[in-house]
Design a protein around this motif. Structure first.
Motif, short mmCIF file in Angstrom:
data_model
loop_
_atom_site.label_atom_id
_atom_site.label_comp_id
_atom_site.label_asym_id
_atom_site.label_seq_id
_atom_site.Cartn_x
_atom_site.Cartn_y
_atom_site.Cartn_z
N ILE A 1 0.76 -1.16 0.09
CA ILE A 1 -0.08 -0.08 0.16
C ILE A 1 0.67 1.21 0.08
O ILE A 1 0.77 2.32 -0.94
N PHE A 2 1.86 1.30 0.89
CA PHE A 2 2.84 2.31 0.83
C PHE A 2 3.50 2.67 -0.30
O PHE A 2 3.77 3.90 -0.78
N LEU A 3 3.98 1.48 -1.05
CA LEU A 3 4.84 1.46 -2.36
C LEU A 3 4.14 1.58 -3.56
O LEU A 3 4.48 1.87 -4.80
N TRP A 4 2.65 1.35 -3.61
CA TRP A 4 1.77 1.38 -4.67
C TRP A 4 1.66 2.81 -5.33
O TRP A 4 2.05 3.87 -4.64
N ARG A 5 1.62 2.80 -6.78
CA ARG A 5 1.70 4.08 -7.32
C ARG A 5 0.82 5.25 -6.80
O ARG A 5 1.48 6.40 -6.72
N SER A 6 -0.29 5.03 -6.10
CA SER A 6 -1.07 6.05 -5.29
C SER A 6 -0.54 6.37 -3.91
O SER A 6 -1.43 7.01 -3.28
N GLY A 7 0.34 5.34 -3.44
CA GLY A 7 0.49 5.54 -2.09
C GLY A 7 1.55 6.27 -1.55
O GLY A 7 2.30 7.24 -2.56
N PRO A 8 1.93 6.72 -0.40
CA PRO A 8 2.88 7.75 -0.21
C PRO A 8 4.27 7.83 -0.95
O PRO A 8 4.89 8.77 -1.03
N GLY B 1 4.66 5.99 -3.66
CA GLY B 1 4.57 5.48 -4.93
C GLY B 1 5.55 6.09 -5.96
O GLY B 1 6.00 5.35 -7.14
N ASP B 2 5.81 7.36 -5.74
CA ASP B 2 6.76 8.05 -6.75
C ASP B 2 8.35 7.42 -6.97
O ASP B 2 8.69 7.90 -8.15
N TYR B 3 8.76 6.67 -6.18
CA TYR B 3 9.91 6.26 -5.75
C TYR B 3 10.08 4.90 -6.78
O TYR B 3 11.14 4.43 -6.98
N SER B 4 9.00 4.22 -7.11
CA SER B 4 8.88 3.02 -7.85
C SER B 4 9.84 1.84 -7.44
O SER B 4 10.76 1.35 -7.83
N LEU B 5 9.59 1.73 -5.95
CA LEU B 5 10.45 0.75 -5.31
C LEU B 5 9.51 -0.66 -5.07
O LEU B 5 10.04 -1.69 -4.79
N LEU B 6 8.38 -0.71 -5.66
CA LEU B 6 7.43 -1.80 -5.72
C LEU B 6 8.23 -2.89 -6.51
O LEU B 6 8.36 -2.47 -7.75
N TYR B 7 8.18 -4.19 -6.13
CA TYR B 7 8.84 -5.28 -7.00
C TYR B 7 10.20 -4.97 -7.29
O TYR B 7 11.00 -5.24 -8.44
N THR B 8 10.96 -4.79 -6.31
CA THR B 8 12.51 -4.45 -6.29
C THR B 8 12.83 -5.12 -5.08
O THR B 8 12.20 -5.42 -3.96
N PRO B 9 14.20 -5.33 -4.85
CA PRO B 9 14.87 -5.93 -3.71
C PRO B 9 14.62 -5.25 -2.43
O PRO B 9 14.39 -5.61 -1.16
N ILE B 10 14.48 -3.87 -2.86
CA ILE B 10 14.49 -2.86 -1.64
C ILE B 10 13.07 -3.18 -0.92
O ILE B 10 12.62 -3.04 0.32
N ALA B 11 11.79 -3.31 -1.67
CA ALA B 11 10.74 -3.42 -1.08
C ALA B 11 10.64 -4.99 -0.21
O ALA B 11 10.08 -4.90 0.94
N ILE B 12 11.51 -5.67 -0.76
CA ILE B 12 11.65 -7.09 0.08
C ILE B 12 12.23 -6.76 1.47
O ILE B 12 11.81 -7.35 2.61
#
Length: 232
Positions: free
Chosen positions: A83-90, A92-103
């Motif tokens: 939710i935080f990393l989703w495009r509409s999330g807080p 979202g502008d950093y495009s971190l979802l589906y990256t090792p950083i997200a894990i």
């Protein structure tokens, strides 16, 4: 039994053949897990020390939240991070979802309460008379904290071991926030789930042997360090 032997044989073959994909998955698993544990350690130990020693309004409520977090389902942690990393999330502008950083973020969320909670419990068990005695000897605040940390160092290492055990075996949150993308976010646990879903039980068992070997080696090293400190 035959399936287990086949899985062990497959694991040895993968390691000896230097399978590039397996090497990348293994290294990524180590990278995200160790990074998450280090972050949890650097944040959790000071936080646990504060909760264990200080007395302030709302402390019991925070301790309750930490204890609840120790049993936080990984999929819930994955959902919050998503939710935080989703495009509409807080974030979202950093495009971190589906990256090792997200894990790493998801694994930190599930391991941080464990390190904080167990560290806090260790400091709460310190006898107040000892604290008063150290203060009476003229120790500064930093010296006091250092002495108390040395007193509970075995418990702190146990907290780190528990935190590592949680993240190295984590799969739900990693699958949710990482997407199990080949060559990018695929780690050993998510690979095992994928191979089982495909019916490749020999490959899944081989990956599980590799995962258990990593967990054993790192946990053994931490335990050796813990017991070595105990002797000293």
């Amino acid at each position: 039994m035959e399936l287990l032997l086949e899985g062990l044989k497959k694991a040895i073959e993968m390691i000896l053949s230097g399978d590039r994909e397996i090497l990348e998955i293994t290294l990524l698993t180590l990278k995200v897990s160790i990074t998450a544990v280090l972050i949890s350690t650097f944040i959790g130990i000071p936080a646990g020390m504060l909760l264990g020693l200080a007395r302030f309004p709302g402390r019991k409520f925070i301790l309750a939240l930490v204890n609840i977090g120790m049993g936080l389902p990984p999929v819930v942690a994955g959902l919050w991070i998503t939710i935080f990393l989703w495009r509409s999330g807080p974030l979202g502008d950093y495009s971190l979802l589906y990256t090792p950083i997200a894990i790493i973020m998801a694994q930190t969320l599930v391991s941080l309460p464990i390190v904080t909670g167990l560290t806090s419990t260790a400091f709460q068990q310190i006898n107040n008379k000892m604290i008063l005695q150290v203060k009476a000897l003229g120790a500064t605040r930093m010296q006091l904290y250092w002495i108390l940390m040395k007193e509970v160092k075995l418990a702190i290492l146990a907290a780190i071991i528990a935190g590592f055990g949680r993240v190295i075996a984590e799969v739900g949150a990693a699958m949710m926030v990482g997407g199990n993308i080949s060559g990018d976010t695929r780690i050993l646990t998510t690979s095992i789930v994928m191979e089982v879903s495909k019916g490749n039980f020999d490959v899944a068992l081989a990956l599980s042997f590799i995962l258990m070997s990593l967990a054993f080696i790192i946990t053994f090293c931490l335990t050796y360090l813990q017991q070595r400190k105990r002797k000293s």
